[in-house]
Structures are given as C-alpha cells and as structure tokens.
Scaffold this motif. Structure first.
Motif, PDB file in Angstrom:
ATOM      1  N   SER A 357       0.843  -1.211   0.000  1.00  0.00           N
ATOM      2  CA  SER A 357       0.000   0.000   0.000  1.00  0.00           C
ATOM      3  C   SER A 357       0.875   1.258   0.000  1.00  0.00           C
ATOM      4  CB  SER A 357      -0.945   0.015   1.211  1.00  0.00           C
ATOM      5  OG  SER A 357      -0.216   0.104   2.410  1.00  0.00           O
ATOM      6  N   THR A 358       1.994   1.222   0.752  1.00  0.00           N
ATOM      7  CA  THR A 358       2.903   2.381   0.770  1.00  0.00           C
ATOM      8  C   THR A 358       3.508   2.591  -0.613  1.00  0.00           C
ATOM      9  OG1 THR A 358       3.473   1.831   3.062  1.00  0.00           O
ATOM     10  CG2 THR A 358       4.882   3.411   1.961  1.00  0.00           C
ATOM     11  N   THR A 359       3.913   1.494  -1.266  1.00  0.00           N
ATOM     12  CA  THR A 359       4.496   1.579  -2.610  1.00  0.00           C
ATOM     13  C   THR A 359       3.502   2.166  -3.610  1.00  0.00           C
ATOM     14  OG1 THR A 359       5.968  -0.288  -2.229  1.00  0.00           O
ATOM     15  CG2 THR A 359       5.442   0.187  -4.512  1.00  0.00           C
ATOM     16  N   LEU A 360       2.273   1.634  -3.606  1.00  0.00           N
ATOM     17  CA  LEU A 360       1.266   2.102  -4.574  1.00  0.00           C
ATOM     18  C   LEU A 360       0.907   3.571  -4.324  1.00  0.00           C
ATOM     19  CD1 LEU A 360      -1.028  -1.062  -4.766  1.00  0.00           C
ATOM     20  CD2 LEU A 360       0.686  -0.328  -6.420  1.00  0.00           C
ATOM     21  N   THR A 361       0.872   3.962  -3.034  1.00  0.00           N
ATOM     22  CA  THR A 361       0.534   5.352  -2.704  1.00  0.00           C
ATOM     23  C   THR A 361       1.680   6.302  -3.054  1.00  0.00           C
ATOM     24  OG1 THR A 361      -0.828   4.571  -0.862  1.00  0.00           O
ATOM     25  CG2 THR A 361      -0.206   6.899  -0.834  1.00  0.00           C
ATOM     26  N   ALA A 362       2.879   5.975  -2.517  1.00  0.00           N
ATOM     27  CA  ALA A 362       4.004   6.924  -2.633  1.00  0.00           C
ATOM     28  C   ALA A 362       4.663   6.885  -4.003  1.00  0.00           C
ATOM     29  CB  ALA A 362       5.033   6.619  -1.543  1.00  0.00           C
ATOM     30  N   ASP A 363       4.631   5.728  -4.680  1.00  0.00           N
ATOM     31  CA  ASP A 363       5.442   5.573  -5.899  1.00  0.00           C
ATOM     32  C   ASP A 363       4.634   5.419  -7.190  1.00  0.00           C
ATOM     33  OD1 ASP A 363       7.663   5.545  -4.162  1.00  0.00           O
ATOM     34  OD2 ASP A 363       7.277   3.444  -3.749  1.00  0.00           O
ATOM     35  N   LEU A 364       3.327   5.194  -7.060  1.00  0.00           N
ATOM     36  CA  LEU A 364       2.516   5.071  -8.281  1.00  0.00           C
ATOM     37  C   LEU A 364       1.508   6.218  -8.358  1.00  0.00           C
ATOM     38  CD1 LEU A 364       2.279   3.127 -10.696  1.00  0.00           C
ATOM     39  CD2 LEU A 364       0.435   1.961  -9.481  1.00  0.00           C
ATOM     40  N   ILE A 365       0.689   6.352  -7.314  1.00  0.00           N
ATOM     41  CA  ILE A 365      -0.394   7.350  -7.353  1.00  0.00           C
ATOM     42  C   ILE A 365       0.159   8.774  -7.202  1.00  0.00           C
ATOM     43  CG2 ILE A 365      -2.468   8.155  -6.147  1.00  0.00           C
ATOM     44  CD1 ILE A 365      -2.942   5.095  -5.515  1.00  0.00           C
ATOM     45  N   LYS A 366       1.056   8.962  -6.220  1.00  0.00           N
ATOM     46  CA  LYS A 366       1.559  10.327  -5.962  1.00  0.00           C
ATOM     47  C   LYS A 366       2.322  10.918  -7.153  1.00  0.00           C
ATOM     48  CE  LYS A 366       3.933  12.916  -2.389  1.00  0.00           C
ATOM     49  NZ  LYS A 366       4.922  12.778  -1.329  1.00  0.00           N
ATOM     50  N   ILE A 368       1.987  10.167 -10.305  1.00  0.00           N
ATOM     51  CA  ILE A 368       1.106  10.347 -11.470  1.00  0.00           C
ATOM     52  C   ILE A 368       0.072  11.453 -11.212  1.00  0.00           C
ATOM     53  CG2 ILE A 368      -0.610   9.179 -12.947  1.00  0.00           C
ATOM     54  CD1 ILE A 368       1.001   6.575 -12.485  1.00  0.00           C
ATOM     55  N   PHE A 369      -0.475  11.465  -9.976  1.00  0.00           N
ATOM     56  CA  PHE A 369      -1.523  12.458  -9.668  1.00  0.00           C
ATOM     57  C   PHE A 369      -1.040  13.506  -8.667  1.00  0.00           C
ATOM     58  CE2 PHE A 369      -3.622   8.375 -10.624  1.00  0.00           C
ATOM     59  CZ  PHE A 369      -4.352   8.760 -11.740  1.00  0.00           C
ATOM     60  N   GLY A 370       0.278  13.745  -8.652  1.00  0.00           N
ATOM     61  CA  GLY A 370       0.881  14.645  -7.659  1.00  0.00           C
ATOM     62  C   GLY A 370       0.257  16.025  -7.595  1.00  0.00           C
ATOM     63  N   LYS A 371      -0.199  16.526  -8.752  1.00  0.00           N
ATOM     64  CA  LYS A 371      -0.744  17.893  -8.793  1.00  0.00           C
ATOM     65  C   LYS A 371      -2.043  18.005  -8.007  1.00  0.00           C
ATOM     66  CE  LYS A 371       1.450  18.947 -13.178  1.00  0.00           C
ATOM     67  NZ  LYS A 371       1.313  18.860 -14.616  1.00  0.00           N
ATOM     68  N   SER A 372      -2.728  16.877  -7.807  1.00  0.00           N
ATOM     69  CA  SER A 372      -4.003  16.908  -7.083  1.00  0.00           C
ATOM     70  C   SER A 372      -3.801  17.025  -5.574  1.00  0.00           C
ATOM     71  CB  SER A 372      -4.809  15.636  -7.365  1.00  0.00           C
ATOM     72  OG  SER A 372      -4.841  15.408  -8.751  1.00  0.00           O
ATOM     73  N   PHE A 373      -2.562  16.755  -5.092  1.00  0.00           N
ATOM     74  CA  PHE A 373      -2.297  16.836  -3.653  1.00  0.00           C
ATOM     75  C   PHE A 373      -2.061  18.287  -3.243  1.00  0.00           C
ATOM     76  CE2 PHE A 373      -1.368  12.409  -4.538  1.00  0.00           C
ATOM     77  CZ  PHE A 373      -1.819  11.755  -3.399  1.00  0.00           C
ATOM     78  N   SER A 374      -2.392  18.605  -1.994  1.00  0.00           N
ATOM     79  CA  SER A 374      -2.264  19.977  -1.479  1.00  0.00           C
ATOM     80  C   SER A 374      -0.790  20.393  -1.369  1.00  0.00           C
ATOM     81  CB  SER A 374      -2.931  20.055  -0.102  1.00  0.00           C
ATOM     82  OG  SER A 374      -2.631  21.273   0.508  1.00  0.00           O
ATOM     83  N   ALA A 375      -0.549  21.699  -1.511  1.00  0.00           N
ATOM     84  CA  ALA A 375       0.820  22.220  -1.354  1.00  0.00           C
ATOM     85  C   ALA A 375       1.168  22.328   0.133  1.00  0.00           C
ATOM     86  CB  ALA A 375       0.932  23.585  -2.021  1.00  0.00           C
ATOM     87  N   ASP A 376       0.131  22.440   0.983  1.00  0.00           N
ATOM     88  CA  ASP A 376       0.347  22.538   2.426  1.00  0.00           C
ATOM     89  C   ASP A 376       0.775  21.176   2.984  1.00  0.00           C
ATOM     90  OD1 ASP A 376      -0.113  23.954   5.090  1.00  0.00           O
ATOM     91  OD2 ASP A 376      -1.374  22.174   5.296  1.00  0.00           O
ATOM     92  N   GLU A 377       1.886  21.149   3.731  1.00  0.00           N
ATOM     93  CA  GLU A 377       2.482  19.875   4.162  1.00  0.00           C
ATOM     94  C   GLU A 377       1.549  19.052   5.043  1.00  0.00           C
ATOM     95  OE1 GLU A 377       6.465  18.344   6.360  1.00  0.00           O
ATOM     96  OE2 GLU A 377       6.636  20.244   5.273  1.00  0.00           O
ATOM     97  N   GLN A 383      -3.877  13.793   3.154  1.00  0.00           N
ATOM     98  CA  GLN A 383      -4.359  13.253   1.870  1.00  0.00           C
ATOM     99  C   GLN A 383      -3.656  11.938   1.529  1.00  0.00           C
ATOM    100  OE1 GLN A 383      -3.539  16.662  -0.602  1.00  0.00           O
ATOM    101  NE2 GLN A 383      -5.658  17.375  -0.556  1.00  0.00           N
ATOM    102  N   GLU A 384      -2.341  11.899   1.760  1.00  0.00           N
ATOM    103  CA  GLU A 384      -1.581  10.675   1.456  1.00  0.00           C
ATOM    104  C   GLU A 384      -2.061   9.504   2.314  1.00  0.00           C
ATOM    105  OE1 GLU A 384       2.568  11.526   1.945  1.00  0.00           O
ATOM    106  OE2 GLU A 384       2.618  12.902   0.247  1.00  0.00           O
ATOM    107  N   ILE A 385      -2.316   9.780   3.602  1.00  0.00           N
ATOM    108  CA  ILE A 385      -2.786   8.704   4.494  1.00  0.00           C
ATOM    109  C   ILE A 385      -4.171   8.230   4.038  1.00  0.00           C
ATOM    110  CG2 ILE A 385      -3.542   8.207   6.865  1.00  0.00           C
ATOM    111  CD1 ILE A 385      -1.135   9.935   7.784  1.00  0.00           C
ATOM    112  N   LEU A 386      -5.031   9.155   3.582  1.00  0.00           N
ATOM    113  CA  LEU A 386      -6.354   8.770   3.083  1.00  0.00           C
ATOM    114  C   LEU A 386      -6.224   7.900   1.828  1.00  0.00           C
ATOM    115  CD1 LEU A 386      -9.469   8.970   3.053  1.00  0.00           C
ATOM    116  CD2 LEU A 386      -9.232  11.041   1.658  1.00  0.00           C
ATOM    117  N   VAL A 387      -5.356   8.333   0.891  1.00  0.00           N
ATOM    118  CA  VAL A 387      -5.135   7.550  -0.339  1.00  0.00           C
ATOM    119  C   VAL A 387      -4.624   6.150   0.020  1.00  0.00           C
ATOM    120  CG1 VAL A 387      -3.717   7.358  -2.430  1.00  0.00           C
ATOM    121  CG2 VAL A 387      -4.770   9.541  -1.846  1.00  0.00           C
TER     122      VAL A 387
END
Length: 504
Positions: A357-366, A368-377, A383-387
């Motif tokens: 799940s960490t691999t798919l979240t951090a290395d595949l989804i993020k 590819i869809f990085g722009k959809s994540f918030s700029a605020d840390e 958002q990452e934990i939800l994904v």
C-alpha cells in the motif's frame, strides 16, 4: 463439509480467536495514535530493539507458505521436498540475507527510501523506474492470496465454518486494522506472532515422535511404504522435485534472489543504530532456521493420512496441515497450534499490505496524480494517508476475489499461483538491487533492460512451456524464475561491461 473438530474444540477456538483479535487491535490503536505521515506508516516513529525487528523479519519471511502450504507439497512428494524447501533454500536465503542487508541498509539509509520502488528510483535517479517497480509490485497480490487461502483453510477447519465466510472475515479484519497502524503496530504484533510461531513450530516438530519409535531407519521404512520415490532425495513423479537441477540449483538461485522483496529487505531500515544490524541478523536467522523445518510436518501428515483422505473425502493439498492439526492434538494444544498458524499468515500479510500500500501510494499514485495533492504539508500528509487507506480497500477487494477463485478451482495449490507472481517480481528486482549495492556506476538503461528481460523471460518460459521441464499440467515457477534470473544477470553484465569497454 467434513469436520475433524469437536464441539469443545470449536467453542474454545472461538474464544481464543476473539481474544487474539482484541490483543492485535490494542497494538494497532496504540500504533495508529503515532502515525502522523506516510513515513511513520512505512518505517515507524519509534525506536525498535534488534530482537523485536529480528522476530518481525522471521515472522514476515516465513508465512502461511512455510507453515501451511509448503508442508502440503512435502506430504504429496516426500523427502525430495524437505531437501528443497527445508535445507537448500534456507541456506541460500541466510547467506543472501546477510550480504544484502548490510549493503542495502547502507545505501537505503543514504538514499532515504521508504519503499523498494522508491529506493530503485532514487538509486538510479529515475521517477519512471520507480513507477515501473510500483506497478510490478502488484504481482505481490498473488502472495496476499496465498496467505488468505492458508488462513481460511486453518480457521474453517478449526471452527467448522464455510470457507467463504471465514475468508470474508479474515480479509475485512486484517485489511481493516492495517489501514491504521502501519509499522508502529506491525513490529510489535510481528514480535508476538513470531514468539507464538516459535512455540508452535516446536510443538509441530515434536508431534512426529511417535513415528520414530523404531529409530530413523523405522521412520524411513514407513516413508518407503508410501511410494517408490517418496523416501528418495529426488522424485521424478513430482513436478517440483524431479532432479537436483530443480531441487538444488534452482533453489539456490531463488533463495539468493528471494531476499529482494520489499517486506524483507527493507526490515533493516527499522533499526535506527548501525551497531544493531548483526544482532538483528543473528536473532532473525536462528528463529528462521527453526521455522523452515516445519515443512517436515508434511511427512508426519502423510503417515497419519496415507491415502490423504478424511471420512472417505480427499483432502485438498492446501488443507493437509489443517486436517493434521485438528486430528492430532488435544483441544488446548490444537488452539495453540491454530493461533501459531494464524500468526504465520498474519505476520506476512501485514508486512505485504503495509509495503504494497505504501508503494502504490508513494510511488505510483503520488507521482502520477501529484498535482491533485495539497501544497500545504499537513494537508498533504492527511491526503496521502487517506489515499493509502483507499489503496488498502482496493487490495482487500482484489485479494478476496482472487482468494475465493483459488479456493474453488486451484491449479493443484494456491502455492503455484503465488510463486508465479512473487518469483516474477523478485526476478525483476534482483539485478537493480544487486548492481545498486555491488557494482559502481551501473546505468539506468542497463538495470531497466535487465528488469524487463526478467519479467518477459519468466512468463515466456512458464506460459510458453519452452523447456522440457515445463510440459506438465502443473509447472514449476521456480524453473521459469531461475532462467529469468540467469538471463537477466547475463544481460545486465554484458550491457554494463560492454558499455565500459566502449568508453575505454
């Protein structure tokens, strides 16, 4: 459904299973309170002792395959399987684990990677390569399926329930709690599970003493009565242990490469202090050496059920250990053994869910869809934990559907299905990990090509049935993986040294 479990066994098992669930949930809640980011989920925010991490390694390396599925192969094919799964492969794993862990930890802590795919991407400075490996890690779902099937076989036998409902319960419970705890809870639950597994391994191994009343020669005579090749070191009637090429050569190659799985090689990153690595390896290898011997129980099960039937019905290969446990032990010992077998499954399942799940979240989804994540840390972390949680739901659904299909119509055993996926993954991972640690200035194009070649060769040999070995109705994924590894290493070395010569 033929049940060997008594009413007393069923009731007592229910009580203990519920207590076991409560203990796990306690650690999950405790761990979840400390998860503030995807990094905490992946590597933990606590300092762990080398003993706890060594036990976690042993627990996650020896899964339902070692305790439930592999003894079934030995029950079918005899001593040749013990040589393969109980002696040759463990020795290769121990040597590889020792060499790889020290190198990987050095580069892993320098590279600051949370996952295997991330390590690949950072090591070779390529996001595309990290995404490629994150995508390949989907092959590890086959291992999740093996464990779900193994756990279901044990629990449905012990509780006398329909496998469908047991499978549903296992998937909902395990994937449910893994949405929250991550590494913080996992190292502790793994350490408890490994301790239980150790006790159970001793109980299972000592259960065969009755077959040694006339010494080792008497035991061997009983094995010889089962079939012509059952007591020999090779078994031409099997499809996994036909000759020493399959039993020794292939298992050495696979044992060396098997360490290149994310839930195994990244364990050493949980240690904060370099001085703890040796202790961690010693603890892990001692416990693993005992766990790997559990395959011998397959021989005891076959002597207990020479025809492999219960009440006139054939025992499926994946259910042989469950049948043996429920029929062999008293109520309380059965419960202890069932808990150990559940622990064997859960420990690896947790590791796989966490790393996948960490691999798919951090290395595949993020990426590819990085722009959809918030700029605020802070928002981005949430958002990452939800994904990550949604990815676990996806893995649960796919895992359930494939597990049910494997229970209804396996190709002899879910073990073959799992080996095919897992072996293809680490065949692709071996060259980049090995080159990254031992060969200086390896180029991205070299390791990328070697990885692609490994996957293509593995599946071509397996499904194309290119070799004389691969002409059976059930084939050995170990042969496909061995050929893939050898070709991949050769391609990597030729490209690497060929390029260097061109520059000289």
């Amino acid at each position: 459904m033929n049940s060997l479990a008594s009413t007393e066994q069923i009731t007592a098992t229910w009580v203990v299973v519920i207590l076991y669930m409560v203990v796990i949930l306690f650690f999950v809640v405790r761990g979840a309170l400390r998860v503030k980011s995807i990094s905490d989920y992946a590597l933990g925010s606590i300092t762990f002792s080398p003993l706890a991490v060594g036990l976690a390694l042993a627990a996650s390396m020896t899964s339902a395959a070692t305790f439930i599925i592999n003894p079934g192969f030995i029950a079918l094919y005899g001593l040749s399987g013990v040589l393969s799964f109980g002696i040759v492969m463990p020795l290769a794993i121990f040597v590889s684990l020792t060499l790889m862990t020290k190198r990987f930890r050095k580069s892993g802590s320098n590279v600051k990677a949370l996952t295997m795919a991330q390590w690949m991407g950072k090591m070779y400075n390529s996001n595309a390569y990290a995404i490629f490996f994150a995508f390949l890690s989907l092959l590890l779902i086959t291992f999740i399926v093996l464990i779900c099937v193994g756990l279901t076989q044990v629990l449905s036998s012990a509780l006398n329930l329909e496998p469908f409902w047991v499978l549903l319960g296992v998937v909902v419970f395990v994937f449910g709690y893994m949405m929250f705890g991550g590494a913080n809870s996992m190292v502790y639950t793994n350490a408890i599970q490994a301790t239980l597994m150790f006790i159970v391994a001793i109980v299972l191994l000592s259960s065969g003493t009755e077959f040694f009343d006339n010494g080792i020669s008497g035991f061997m005579s009983e094995l010889k009565e089962i079939g012509p090749h059952y007591a020999s070191w090779t078994n031409p009637d099997s499809f996994l242990f036909r000759d020493y090429f399959e039993i020794i050569f292939c298992q050495i190659v696979i044992g060396i490469a098997i360490v290149c799985q994310p839930h195994i090689i990244t364990k050493s990153l949980l240690l904060k202090d370099e001085k703890d690595v040796n202790k961690y390896l010693i603890y892990g290898i001692i416990v693993l050496a005992v766990f790997f011997q559990v395959v011998v129980v397959g021989l005891f099960a076959r002597l207990k059920f020479p025809e492999l039937t219960v009440n006139g019905a054939a025992i499926p290969m994946d259910g042989i250990v469950s049948a043996y446990v429920v029929s062999e032990f008293s109520v309380y010992v059965t419960i202890l053994v069932v808990l150990g077998l559940i622990s064997a499954g859960l420990s690896t399942l947790e590791g796989l869910i966490q790393s996948l799940s960490t691999t798919l979240t951090a290395d595949l989804i993020k990426p590819i869809f990085g722009k959809s994540f918030s700029a605020d840390e802070i928002k981005r972390s949430k958002q990452e934990i939800l994904v990550n949680k949604l990815v676990i739901v996806f893995l649960a659904v796919v895992g359930f559907l494939l597990s049910y299909q494997q229970m209804v119509s396996p190709n002899l055993s879910v073990g073959i299905f799992a080996q095919n996926g897992v072996y293809a993954y680490f065949s692709a991972a071996f060259v980049p990990v090995f080159f990254g640690m031992f060969i200086k200035e390896a180029k991205l194009s070299t390791v990328f090509t070697a990885s692609v070649v490994a996957v293509v060769v593995h599946f071509s040999v397996y499904y194309g049935k290119f070799m004389p070995y691969m002409k059976e109705t059930v084939n050995n994924p170990g042969i496909a993986s061995t050929i893939a590894l050898l070709v991949s290493v050769a391609v990597g070395l030729i490209l690497h040294f060929g390029r260097r010569k061109a520059h000289v």
